[in-house]
Enzyme design. Structure first.
Site, PDB file in Angstrom:
ATOM      1  N   HIS A 330       0.805  -1.224   0.000  1.00 14.95           N
ATOM      2  CA  HIS A 330       0.000   0.000   0.000  1.00 14.95           C
ATOM      3  C   HIS A 330       0.836   1.273   0.000  1.00 14.95           C
ATOM      4  CE1 HIS A 330      -4.158  -1.457   0.468  1.00 14.95           C
ATOM      5  NE2 HIS A 330      -3.633  -2.463   1.153  1.00 14.95           N
ATOM      6  N   LYS A 517      -9.204  13.017   4.846  1.00 12.50           N
ATOM      7  CA  LYS A 517      -8.275  11.884   4.777  1.00 12.50           C
ATOM      8  C   LYS A 517      -7.349  11.961   5.981  1.00 12.50           C
ATOM      9  CE  LYS A 517      -7.144  13.206   0.659  1.00 12.50           C
ATOM     10  NZ  LYS A 517      -7.255  11.960  -0.087  1.00 12.50           N
ATOM     11  N   ARG A 518      -6.638  10.892   6.225  1.00 11.44           N
ATOM     12  CA  ARG A 518      -5.682  10.863   7.325  1.00 11.44           C
ATOM     13  C   ARG A 518      -4.735  12.057   7.224  1.00 11.44           C
ATOM     14  NH1 ARG A 518      -0.758   8.033   7.425  1.00 11.44           N
ATOM     15  NH2 ARG A 518      -1.310   7.113   5.421  1.00 11.44           N
ATOM     16  N   LYS A 523       0.043  14.077   2.208  1.00 12.28           N
ATOM     17  CA  LYS A 523      -1.295  14.367   1.691  1.00 12.28           C
ATOM     18  C   LYS A 523      -1.522  15.868   1.515  1.00 12.28           C
ATOM     19  CE  LYS A 523      -3.203  10.109   3.636  1.00 12.28           C
ATOM     20  NZ  LYS A 523      -3.647   9.413   2.415  1.00 12.28           N
ATOM     21  N   THR A 626      -8.938   6.112  -1.874  1.00 12.01           N
ATOM     22  CA  THR A 626     -10.305   5.656  -2.153  1.00 12.01           C
ATOM     23  C   THR A 626     -11.309   6.781  -1.938  1.00 12.01           C
ATOM     24  OG1 THR A 626     -10.432   4.763   0.106  1.00 12.01           O
ATOM     25  CG2 THR A 626      -9.900   3.215  -1.670  1.00 12.01           C
ATOM     26  N   LYS A 630     -14.988   7.800  -3.862  1.00 11.92           N
ATOM     27  CA  LYS A 630     -16.268   8.069  -3.203  1.00 11.92           C
ATOM     28  C   LYS A 630     -16.856   9.401  -3.671  1.00 11.92           C
ATOM     29  CE  LYS A 630     -14.347   5.572   0.681  1.00 11.92           C
ATOM     30  NZ  LYS A 630     -13.529   5.722   1.904  1.00 11.92           N
TER      31      LYS A 630
END
Length: 793
Positions: A330, A517-518, A523, A626, A630
């Protein structure tokens, strides 16, 4: 699937309530109704739940499963969600009250949510699969804010009971470490497939002591000692990802991973022995998928069981393990590619360490005939620099290593793990992630689901490809108007929810720009925050375009408790929100909301109401993502980089229907070796001014110094990284241009068309497609629906 007898369901549920002294449904609490629904549903589905298949079965080992609130999803998949709403409404109870029921806190983010999507798809499609994980007592943590800082507290998700799970005392395992032993008790949770004849199983292991209470110690006045063993054992499944900044924290994490991996392996062996004794056939009966490196220790554990307990020769045991296991990678990030201190492993798992050493010798013997340099040899070592490299072990001892998006797999094959790909080219493959449309469309957006089903004459929840049938309506003004009306209704619902939960009033008529998101530097929530500061400056200077819509920037994320810099970014975003709120000129155009305790149920409300999906990681760092899928499924254009699954999303929907910016992986390969963020600051006064605000005093970090750390991270770096190692400043100008283009197009027919075309293309990213890819191309399960049945035991 035989449809649920709706009348019988209601009768059984009412009987359950009465058995517990509740005669007035209208006066029942949310928890009482929840318990009644769960017990009734589990009871009705028990016959099909006890059935499995005699053909090959998949076992999905994951440290995280993040199913979200179960009651609505299970009622939906059973086909009685609206019936239950009607029945209970007639009895005076609103089903919406079950929003009070919390989410099972068994995961952190995308890894656990992906695992839950796969279970849903497998159950729906009839792919025989059991999920194995840990039944954490407190999961990750409950998030709150104090003076803008994240505060963590225990999240006791099952304090009102866990009515969806069944304790399986009969299947308990004893797990032994060098310094302790404990029991692994499985709790089985049924996974209800949508219109499916079977139910899957999520089997979660809870750690318990061999001796619950030392009576003698207690009577001798040693009260703490009397429960020391109990506490020590229960610590193993107490929380998800205990802080591993200390030696004890690292030891606990290793215990956790071995605990659930060993229990799961032994359960697979037990199930195999129900029908066979020739372990050479184990890979023909079971495929074990390792979701990231956390369960990789299951490989030497299976070899241990086969060699030590069954008496199989080591090489034969290794071959069986190799053919049974498969590994999903991942990430390419070094800190996430687990490496365990060899001395630590030896101290608590000496036999497992010895097996890994034997695997290393075996591997070296295989490589001795190759003409490899010392440096090349080092890249293959399972044990190097006194550390055990779990990703290397996984690649060596499994049949497949898959990435989770096409670009991620290419990076693995041709850059990060090129030497492994050269050695084992047949083992590497791609399985782009997916999301289940049952939860992320059916539950999250029932209005849009109804529109799609009405116009296509099908059931999009059963067949995600029905979304593509919406292409034929792309020029129908009435359909586009209905599509827009649904989005606006969802935005009003979200605004009401945020007002109720956060106490913040937001404008539902403006643009909702959402990043959920985390919290991690790669990110680039920090880039988002810096750009908001740039917009603030433009408004204050009177140069912000007058035609721009009001924008609400919504963030949702948790930072790991030990990740100080990520927590600093949360504090900065909350400070920006406060400064904007205190300024009338700013607050007329901008608003910032950092939602509290972001989780799956919150995400359901956010993805259907978003106008812009923020997917802005530096290219080459996000394996897939992901959340992007969504949002896409709910008709939201992406503003993002060419990273992870964004690339495939853009290809599916069309590059012109999203807002893509920033350096690509290939460009960064050329840029980063000589990149100096000072050059960006010298060339752009706007960017420099925004960055300088971190240390200007305008935004208060409460004297903690966290804003100075953020500033230094981008300008001078730190002992463990170069300045601006995630290219925040480098991509900021391109981000500014892309975001302003999106803002300027909001409310136009062009923007509506972009949103609509994303929805039409989203069926490709249903986890139904992904799980069938695993079943067919990795596990060798090609006709799951047609296989004969037997007990899941």
């Amino acid at each position: 699937m035989q449809p649920i007898n709706r009348e019988q369901f209601m009768k059984d549920m009412t009987a359950h309530l009465r058995a517990h002294g509740i005669n007035d449904t209208a006066g029942a609490s949310a928890n009482e109704i929840h318990q009644a629904i769960a017990k009734t549903a589990v009871g009705i589905v028990s016959e099909r739940w006890t059935d499995s298949v005699t053909g090959k079965q998949a076992c999905y080992l994951s440290a995280e499963f993040l199913p979200g609130r179960l009651v609505f999803n299970n009622l939906l998949n059973l086909g009685i969600l609206e019936d239950a709403r009607e029945w209970l409404g007639e009895a005076g109870f609103s089903l919406d009250k079950l929003e009070e029921i919390g989410d099972p806190s068994l995961g952190n983010g995308g890894l656990g949510r992906l695992a839950a999507c796969f279970l849903d798809s497998a159950a729906t499609l009839g792919v025989p699969m059991v999920g194995y994980g840990i039944r954490y007592a407190y999961g990750l943590f409950r998030q709150s804010f104090k003076d803008g800082f994240q505060i963590e507290s225990a999240d006791g998700w099952d304090y009102t009971g866990d009515p969806w799970s069944v304790r399986r005392e009969d299947l308990a395992q004893t797990i032994r470490f060098a310094d302790m032993a404990l029991r692994a008790i499985p709790y089985d949770m049924p996974i209800f497939g949508y219109k499916s004849a079977t139910a899957g199983t999520l089997r979660l292991w809870q750690a318990e002591p061999l001796l619950e209470f030392d009576y003698i110690e207690f009577n001798n006045g040693k009260y703490d000692a009397a429960v020391r063993g109990k506490n020590r054992a229960e610590d193993v499944s107490r929380i998800l990802y205990p802080n591993d900044n200390t030696k004890d924290g690292k030891k606990l994490r290793l215990r956790q991973e071995y605990f659930f991996s060993a229990a799961s392996v032994r359960d697979v062996v037990r199930r195999f022995l129900l029908t066979d004794t020739d372990f050479s056939r184990l890979p023909d009966k079971f495929a074990i998928q390792l979701n990231d490196t956390h369960p990789v220790i299951a490989i030497p554990e299976l070899i241990r069981v086969l060699a030590d307990e069954v008496g199989i020769a080591f090489d034969d045991a290794f071959d069986i393990a190799l053919r049974t296991f498969h590994y999903t990678n991942h990430t390419i990030m070094a800190e996430a590619l687990e490496k365990w201190d060899a001395a630590l492993m030896r101290s608590i798992l000496p036999r497992i360490f010895a097996i890994i050493q034997t695997m290393e010798k075996r591997f070296k013997n295989e490589r001795d005939g190759e003409m490899l340099s010392a440096l090349a040899q080092d890249k293959f070592k399972l044990i190097a620099d006194k550390q055990i490299h779990m990703a290397r072990l996984a690649i060596y001892a499994t049949s497949h290593t898959n990435g989770v998006s096409r670009v991620h797999t290419d990076i693995l094959k041709f850059r990060e793990l090129a030497h492994w790909n050269d050695a084992y080219p047949a083992r590497f493959c791609n399985m782009t992630n997916g999301v289940t449309q049952r939860r992320w469309l059916g539950l999250a957006n029932p209005r849009l689901t109804a529109l799609v089903n009405e116009l296509t004459g099908g059931d999009v929840l059963l067949n995600g490809d029905k979304l593509a049938d919406m292409y034929e309506h792309q020029h129908n003004e009435d359909v586009l108007a209905a599509f827009t009306a649904i989005k606006n209704a969802n935005k009003r619902s979200l605004a009401s929810f945020i007002l109720e939960k956060e106490g913040r009033a937001i404008n539902p008529h403006g643009l909702f720009d959402i990043q959920i998101k985390r919290l991690h530097e790669y990110k680039r929530q920090l880039m988002n925050a810096l750009h908001i500061i740039m917009l603030m400056h433009e408004i204050e200077d009177g140069v912000y375009p007058a035609n721009m819509p009001p924008v609400t920037f919504i963030f949702g994320a948790k930072a790991a408790p030990g990740y100080a810099r990520a927590k600093g970014i949360i504090k900065l975003i909350n400070e920006i929100a406060s400064v904007i709120d205190r300024s009338k000129p700013l607050s007329e155009k901008l608003a910032v909301v950092f939602v509290t305790n972001y989780n799956v149920s919150y995400a359901e409300k956010l993805v259907c109401a978003a106008d812009l999906s923020e997917q802005i990681s530096m290219a080459g760092t996000e394996a897939s993502g992901t959340g992007n899928m969504k949002f896409m499924m709910n008709g939201t254009p992406t503003i993002g980089t060419y990273d992870g699954a964004n690339i495939e999303i853009v290809e599916a929907a069309g590059a012109g229907y999203n807002y893509i910016f920033g350096a690509t992986v290939k460009e960064l390969d050329d840029i980063l070796p000589t990149y100096n963020p000072r050059d960006v600051l010298d060339a752009s006064p706007k960017i420099k001014r925004a960055l300088d605000e971190l240390i200007s005093g305008r935004f208060s970090d409460g004297g903690s110094g966290v804003f100075r750390d953020l500033y230094d991270a981008l300008t001078v770096g730190a002992s463990w990284h170069k300045p601006d190692h995630y290219y925040v400043l480098g991509d900021l100008a391109a981000y500014d241009a892309a975001r302003k283009l999106a803002f300027s197009e909001y409310g136009t027919p062009e923007f509506t068309r972009k949103a609509y075309m994303n929805m039409c293309a989203a069926g490709l990213f249903s986890s139904d497609n992904t799980i069938m890819g695993y079943a067919t191309d990795i596990w060798g399960i090609s006709s799951a629906r047609e296989q004969p049945q037997e007990s899941r035991r």
